[in-house]
Enzyme design. Structure first.
Site, short mmCIF file in Angstrom:
data_model
loop_
_atom_site.label_atom_id
_atom_site.label_comp_id
_atom_site.label_asym_id
_atom_site.label_seq_id
_atom_site.Cartn_x
_atom_site.Cartn_y
_atom_site.Cartn_z
N LYS A 109 0.92 -1.12 -0.05
CA LYS A 109 -0.09 -0.01 0.10
C LYS A 109 0.92 1.28 -0.01
O LYS A 109 0.72 2.18 -0.80
CB LYS A 109 -0.93 -0.13 1.16
CG LYS A 109 -1.93 -1.13 1.30
CD LYS A 109 -2.88 -1.10 2.37
CE LYS A 109 -2.04 -1.09 3.69
NZ LYS A 109 -1.37 -2.37 4.16
N ARG A 155 -10.24 -0.36 8.59
CA ARG A 155 -9.59 -1.51 9.21
C ARG A 155 -10.61 -2.38 9.63
O ARG A 155 -10.32 -3.64 9.95
CB ARG A 155 -8.17 -1.16 10.12
CG ARG A 155 -7.06 -1.26 9.21
CD ARG A 155 -6.01 -0.93 10.21
NE ARG A 155 -4.78 -1.74 9.95
CZ ARG A 155 -3.73 -1.40 9.19
NH1 ARG A 155 -3.71 -0.33 8.87
NH2 ARG A 155 -2.57 -2.25 9.19
N ARG A 168 11.83 -5.45 5.83
CA ARG A 168 11.43 -3.94 5.24
C ARG A 168 12.51 -3.22 6.33
O ARG A 168 12.60 -3.48 7.40
CB ARG A 168 10.05 -3.68 5.60
CG ARG A 168 10.12 -2.16 5.43
CD ARG A 168 8.39 -1.58 5.57
NE ARG A 168 7.61 -2.27 6.51
CZ ARG A 168 6.49 -2.53 6.49
NH1 ARG A 168 5.80 -1.75 5.37
NH2 ARG A 168 5.69 -3.08 7.23
N ARG A 217 10.87 -1.42 11.57
CA ARG A 217 9.75 -0.74 12.25
C ARG A 217 9.55 -1.55 13.69
O ARG A 217 9.78 -2.85 13.63
CB ARG A 217 8.74 -0.86 11.64
CG ARG A 217 8.18 0.50 10.90
CD ARG A 217 7.07 0.37 9.78
NE ARG A 217 5.84 -0.36 10.26
CZ ARG A 217 4.72 -0.40 9.28
NH1 ARG A 217 4.98 0.11 8.11
NH2 ARG A 217 3.77 -0.99 9.79
N ARG A 274 -0.31 -9.13 13.27
CA ARG A 274 -1.19 -8.30 12.27
C ARG A 274 -1.68 -9.05 11.20
O ARG A 274 -2.83 -8.65 10.86
CB ARG A 274 0.07 -7.55 11.75
CG ARG A 274 0.57 -6.39 12.75
CD ARG A 274 1.94 -5.87 12.23
NE ARG A 274 1.71 -5.44 10.90
CZ ARG A 274 2.95 -4.87 10.29
NH1 ARG A 274 4.26 -4.96 10.70
NH2 ARG A 274 2.73 -4.07 9.17
P1 AP5 Z 1 4.94 -1.56 1.89
O1 AP5 Z 1 4.48 -0.81 0.76
O2 AP5 Z 1 5.56 -0.82 3.09
O3 AP5 Z 1 3.44 -2.43 2.33
P2 AP5 Z 1 2.10 -1.82 3.17
O4 AP5 Z 1 0.99 -2.58 2.62
O5 AP5 Z 1 2.19 -0.37 3.38
O6 AP5 Z 1 2.53 -2.52 4.58
P3 AP5 Z 1 2.56 -1.96 5.87
O7 AP5 Z 1 3.10 -2.85 6.85
O8 AP5 Z 1 2.80 -0.66 6.26
O9 AP5 Z 1 0.94 -2.41 6.13
P4 AP5 Z 1 0.22 -1.95 7.52
O10 AP5 Z 1 -1.25 -1.89 7.07
O11 AP5 Z 1 0.43 -3.55 8.15
O12 AP5 Z 1 1.01 -1.21 8.55
P5 AP5 Z 1 0.34 0.46 8.92
O13 AP5 Z 1 1.49 1.18 8.70
O14 AP5 Z 1 -0.72 0.98 7.95
O15 AP5 Z 1 5.75 -2.91 1.34
C1 AP5 Z 1 6.28 -3.79 2.46
C2 AP5 Z 1 7.53 -4.45 1.93
O16 AP5 Z 1 7.45 -4.97 0.60
C3 AP5 Z 1 8.47 -3.19 1.59
O17 AP5 Z 1 9.72 -3.89 2.28
C4 AP5 Z 1 8.65 -2.93 0.29
O18 AP5 Z 1 9.81 -2.84 -0.22
C5 AP5 Z 1 8.16 -4.39 -0.12
N1 AP5 Z 1 7.13 -4.31 -1.44
C6 AP5 Z 1 6.25 -3.61 -1.69
N2 AP5 Z 1 5.67 -3.77 -3.07
C7 AP5 Z 1 6.70 -4.87 -3.38
C8 AP5 Z 1 6.30 -5.43 -4.74
N3 AP5 Z 1 5.47 -5.30 -5.73
N4 AP5 Z 1 7.33 -6.71 -4.91
C9 AP5 Z 1 8.25 -6.88 -4.08
N5 AP5 Z 1 8.33 -6.30 -2.81
C10 AP5 Z 1 7.64 -5.14 -2.59
O19 AP5 Z 1 -0.30 0.03 10.47
C11 AP5 Z 1 0.72 -0.26 11.27
C12 AP5 Z 1 -0.20 -0.53 12.68
O20 AP5 Z 1 -0.52 0.86 12.86
C13 AP5 Z 1 -1.36 -1.51 12.79
O21 AP5 Z 1 -0.96 -2.83 12.87
C14 AP5 Z 1 -2.23 -0.84 13.75
O22 AP5 Z 1 -1.64 -1.12 14.89
C15 AP5 Z 1 -1.96 0.70 13.41
N6 AP5 Z 1 -3.04 1.37 12.64
C16 AP5 Z 1 -2.75 1.59 11.31
N7 AP5 Z 1 -3.72 2.09 10.87
C17 AP5 Z 1 -5.14 1.76 11.80
C18 AP5 Z 1 -6.27 1.79 11.86
N8 AP5 Z 1 -7.10 2.24 10.73
N9 AP5 Z 1 -7.16 1.39 12.99
C19 AP5 Z 1 -6.47 0.86 13.89
N10 AP5 Z 1 -5.10 0.51 13.97
C20 AP5 Z 1 -4.45 1.13 13.00
MG MG Z 2 2.43 1.01 4.83
#
Ligand code: AP5
Ligand code: MG
Length: 205
Positions: free
Chosen positions: A13, A87, A121, A152, A163
């Site tokens: 994402k 979410r 990552r 992270r 997660r």
């Molecule tokens: P990346 O692009 O970073 O993936 P992402 O989908 O953004 O993954 P996240 O881990 O950020 O998602 P998340 O939803 O768990 O975390 P968030 O920060 O929202 O890519 C991942 C890796 O893969 C990288 O190394 C990248 O280089 C690689 N990659 C990407 N595309 C690729 C491809 N095509 N091929 C190969 N490699 C690739 O949330 C974190 C925490 O915050 C949650 O767990 C929760 O505790 C809290 N939180 C956030 N939002 C909420 C909410 N709405 N409600 C409650 N708690 C929340």
């Molecule tokens: Mg992300």
């Protein structure tokens, strides 16, 4: 046009959001990034969020909705892209009451690939640039600005398991929610980042 990026942790994402922001001018609102900024500044919201994030659990809706409302106020009517929100069903219903969403893009990746992507990552402490450890080739410095790259707090294997479980039990049902609203577009997230973006461009036009 306002959009939502759906997809499991590690689906790409954030990676795609950068490309969409550059090419379509949509303001990127990532709840995860907002919480991480609060954690760095050690605000009250940041300290509360940290206790959930480091266990791989969702931050309570009350707190999350507060930061989303404030982020939406700040876009001042410009088009936006939500990443990591909503979410769960309650967040999606609350969002329907405060903003108009045009398209929801669900980035699909096989679960067994996600753990490797997330655990590998590394993110820059300074400019926020994110990449995979395999690309860094043993270096620990940011290819963009030269600062230190770190992992992270929630990217360790035991937290990643939790997660993914939270995604399966609370978030995955949103696919059906948006399908019923006729807003859902599914994109194969297994290709290279550029290949995935090419698919997204077909959806966004
Ligand atoms: P990346 O692009 O970073 O993936 P992402 O989908 O953004 O993954 P996240 O881990 O950020 O998602 P998340 O939803 O768990 O975390 P968030 O920060 O929202 O890519 C991942 C890796 O893969 C990288 O190394 C990248 O280089 C690689 N990659 C990407 N595309 C690729 C491809 N095509 N091929 C190969 N490699 C690739 O949330 C974190 C925490 O915050 C949650 O767990 C929760 O505790 C809290 N939180 C956030 N939002 C909420 C909410 N709405 N409600 C409650 N708690 C929340
Ligand atoms: Mg992300």
């Amino acid at each position: 046009m306002n959009i939502i990026l759906l997809g499991a942790p590690g689906a790409g994402k954030g990676t795609q959001a950068t490309r969409i922001e550059e090419n379509y001018g949509l303001t990127h609102i990532s709840t995860g990034d907002i919480f991480r900024r609060h954690m760095r500044r050690q605000t009250e919201i940041g300290e509360e969020a940290r206790s959930y994030i480091k266990k791989g659990l969702l931050v309570p809706d009350e707190v999350t909705l507060k930061i989303v409302k404030s982020a939406l106020d700040e876009v001042h009517g410009k088009n936006f892209m939500l990443d990591g929100f909503p979410r769960n069903l309650n967040q999606a219903q609350q969002l329907d009451g405060i903003a108009k969403i045009d398209k929801v893009i669900d980035i699909r990746v096989d679960f067994d690939i996600l753990t490797d992507r997330i655990c590998g990552r590394r993110s820059c402490l300074d400019c926020g640039y994110t990449t995979h450890i395999s690309v860094l080739g043993g270096a620990n410095t940011c290819p963009k600005c030269g600062c230190e790259m770190t992992q992270r707090v929630d990217d360790r294997e035991e937290t990643v398991r939790s997660r993914l479980q939270v995604y399966a039990t609370q978030t995955a049902s949103l696919v059906e929610y948006y399908e019923k609203q006729g807003k859902l577009f599914t994109v194969d997230g297994m290709g290279t980042p550029d290949e995935v973006f090419a698919e997204i461009k077909k959806v966004l036009g």
